[in-house]
Design a protein around this motif. Structure first.
Motif, short mmCIF file in Angstrom:
data_model
loop_
_atom_site.label_atom_id
_atom_site.label_comp_id
_atom_site.label_asym_id
_atom_site.label_seq_id
_atom_site.Cartn_x
_atom_site.Cartn_y
_atom_site.Cartn_z
N ALA A 82 46.35 89.31 6.53
CA ALA A 82 45.44 88.75 5.53
C ALA A 82 46.09 87.55 4.88
N GLY A 83 45.33 86.46 4.77
CA GLY A 83 45.86 85.26 4.13
C GLY A 83 45.21 84.01 4.67
N THR A 84 45.33 82.90 3.95
CA THR A 84 44.80 81.60 4.35
C THR A 84 43.31 81.69 4.68
N ILE A 114 44.30 88.74 -2.68
CA ILE A 114 45.20 89.12 -3.76
C ILE A 114 46.66 88.95 -3.34
N ALA A 115 46.93 89.16 -2.06
CA ALA A 115 48.28 89.01 -1.53
C ALA A 115 48.17 88.57 -0.07
N SER A 116 49.26 88.07 0.46
CA SER A 116 49.32 87.62 1.85
C SER A 116 50.31 88.50 2.60
N GLY A 117 49.95 88.92 3.81
CA GLY A 117 50.89 89.74 4.59
C GLY A 117 50.24 90.41 5.78
N THR A 118 51.05 91.10 6.56
CA THR A 118 50.60 91.83 7.74
C THR A 118 50.99 93.29 7.59
N LEU A 311 55.86 80.02 4.54
CA LEU A 311 54.53 80.15 5.14
C LEU A 311 53.84 81.45 4.73
N LYS A 312 52.52 81.40 4.69
CA LYS A 312 51.70 82.58 4.41
C LYS A 312 51.12 83.12 5.71
N SER A 313 50.72 84.39 5.70
CA SER A 313 50.08 84.98 6.88
C SER A 313 48.86 84.18 7.28
N ASN A 314 48.71 83.97 8.58
CA ASN A 314 47.59 83.26 9.20
C ASN A 314 47.67 81.74 9.04
N LEU A 345 57.02 86.84 14.77
CA LEU A 345 56.69 86.17 13.51
C LEU A 345 55.63 85.09 13.69
N LEU A 346 55.30 84.79 14.93
CA LEU A 346 54.21 83.87 15.22
C LEU A 346 53.22 84.54 16.16
#
Length: 444
Positions: A82-84, A114-118, A311-314, A345-346
């Motif tokens: 979730a992100g971007t 609300i937050a960025s991450g996997t 960097l942020k997720s996505n 990570l990518l």
């Protein structure tokens, strides 16, 4: 030492419930990384097309519950990034031969990140059954995590569900983007062509390989390959997309340069679902072969931490811009990009032809431990197990210690060979053997 499954415990279950006439799909999440596991909620907002989103999530669930090889099918929960302004769901079949990713783009969701991450998310049967009953007219809220504050004490901890992720599943996530990054567009089918094509999938468990080819304005599957045809091993795996055919605007078909792996992207406008197939039903994406060569040059931990903080997720990963903005030379950035991709990570987006940032919800030690050939190659280097007979820019010949025998490694341009059994059996199709890896490490 045998590779251990990763056990994940969810403190609650994902649920689809109705409140004030609005469906609420709240996905329970968990990560091996404390900083991700402790985030209560990543996204909360509305789905602009609940029916189509439900159909796509159910297709993803079919993938993660399926198996087309010797491994029995079992439910493997997907991961979510979730992100971007977008949300990506990813998962593998139990046999690791099918990879699926659902991209909910900006127009598919309307809410707050609300937050960025996997993170891993719970896909349980009651939730999936409820998704199957979603109607076109319904409104739905999606929560990746819960907005509610959950309180637990040492005396009253509730563990609703435990799942295990086998090493091959995690290996797949670290390697599939390397297959995708080597793919190119072969065909684009409109809705009518897509439906006609799937009517031609052979009945039952068809043996052998088939080829997707175009004749006049019609696409067909044929057991005979032509110059521009796309090879498909285990064609029955395409049936996983059947529930989406009438919803897709178009289907874009990609093929790896080696003409083995293929990917099918169903485009719905505001979301896309990618289905990638390994070369054959009995072969998965879980082999680390494509990963190893990118990990020969060690990348300092501080580089990885720097990227993680940047960097942020996505977020799309543009190595050229990063090189310019942060004064990093291009060769160093190429090494960093290859290493980041190799440890998951990518990810890789076929639509944009670019990598995007995605930190897997697993500890780095676990990911690195999944590559025994790399570990053994490092051991050969540390024990001076490599002796060069000839070492020039055009030709390398070396003797490398084996089990009671010395192996000969020859590297000439892009061609490399070894006298070991691994190379003899696989001829480079499943990555480099530890002996070639060791020679490349020593040679820098």
């Amino acid at each position: 030492m045998a590779e251990q499954d990763l056990a994940i415990s969810y403190a609650r279950q994902s649920q689809l419930t109705q409140q004030s006439g609005i469906q609420q799909l709240v996905l329970a999440h968990q990560s091996e990384l404390a900083e991700v596991a402790n985030v209560p909620c990543f996204f909360w907002g509305s789905l602009t097309d609940p029916l189509l989103t439900s159909k796509c999530l159910l297709t993803l669930s079919k993938v993660v519950r399926s198996s087309f090889g010797p491994v029995p099918p079992s439910l493997r929960d997907p991961i979510v990034s979730a992100g971007t302004n977008q949300i990506r769901f990813e998962g593998f079949s139990s046999c690791n031969g099918v990879y699926a990713r659902l991209d909910l783009l900006e127009d598919a969701i309307d809410g707050e990140f609300i937050a960025s991450g996997t993170t891993n998310v719970d896909f349980n049967e009651p939730m999936l059954n409820a998704l199957n009953a979603v109607k076109k007219t319904e409104k739905m809220v999606l929560g990746v995590g819960s907005q509610e504050v959950a309180i637990s004490t040492d005396k009253a901890k509730v563990i609703e569900k435990k799942v295990t992720l086998p090493p091959r599943w995690i290996k797949g996530l670290t390697s599939v983007q390397l297959y995708l990054a080597g793919m190119e567009v072969q065909f684009e089918l409109n809705k009518i062509q897509l439906i006609q094509l799937f009517q031609g999938i052979p009945k039952g468990n068809a043996k052998g390989e088939f080829y997707l080819t175009k004749r006049a304005n019609r696409f067909i599957f044929s057991p005979i390959g032509t110059g521009d045809a796309v090879r498909i091993g285990g064609i029955q795996r395409l049936r996983l997309l059947e529930g989406l055919l009438t919803y897709a605007d178009k289907l874009i078909v990609y093929q790896e340069k080696g003409a083995e792996s293929a990917a099918f992207v169903a485009d719905f406008g505001k979301m896309r679902l990618t289905l990638a197939l390994s070369p054959d039903s009995y072969r998965g994406f879980s082999g680390e072969g494509n990963v190893l060569e990118n990990m020969i040059k060690a990348v300092p931990d501080e580089w990885i931490h720097a990227v993680n903080g940047l960097l942020k997720s996505n977020e799309l990963f543009d190595p050229t811009m990063l090189s310019i903005e942060h004064d990093v030379d291009f060769d160093t950035m190429d090494t960093l990009s290859a290493s980041l991709s190799s440890i998951g990570l990518l990810g890789y987006d076929l639509h944009s032809h670019q990598h995007y940032y995605r930190r897997l919800p697993f500890k780095m030690e676990r990911i690195l431990a999944l590559n025994p050939r790399l570990k053994n190659a490092k051991k050969l280097v540390a024990t001076a197990g490599v002796q060069f007979i000839k070492n020039t820019a055009a030709y390398i010949e070396a003797r490398v210690e084996g089990s009671g025998v010395q192996h000969t490694v020859i590297i000439q341009g892009d061609k490399q060979q070894c006298t070991c059994n691994w190379f003899t059996n696989h001829q480079g199709k499943r990555g480099l053997c530890k002996h070639i890896l060791a020679v490349k490490m020593v040679n820098g």
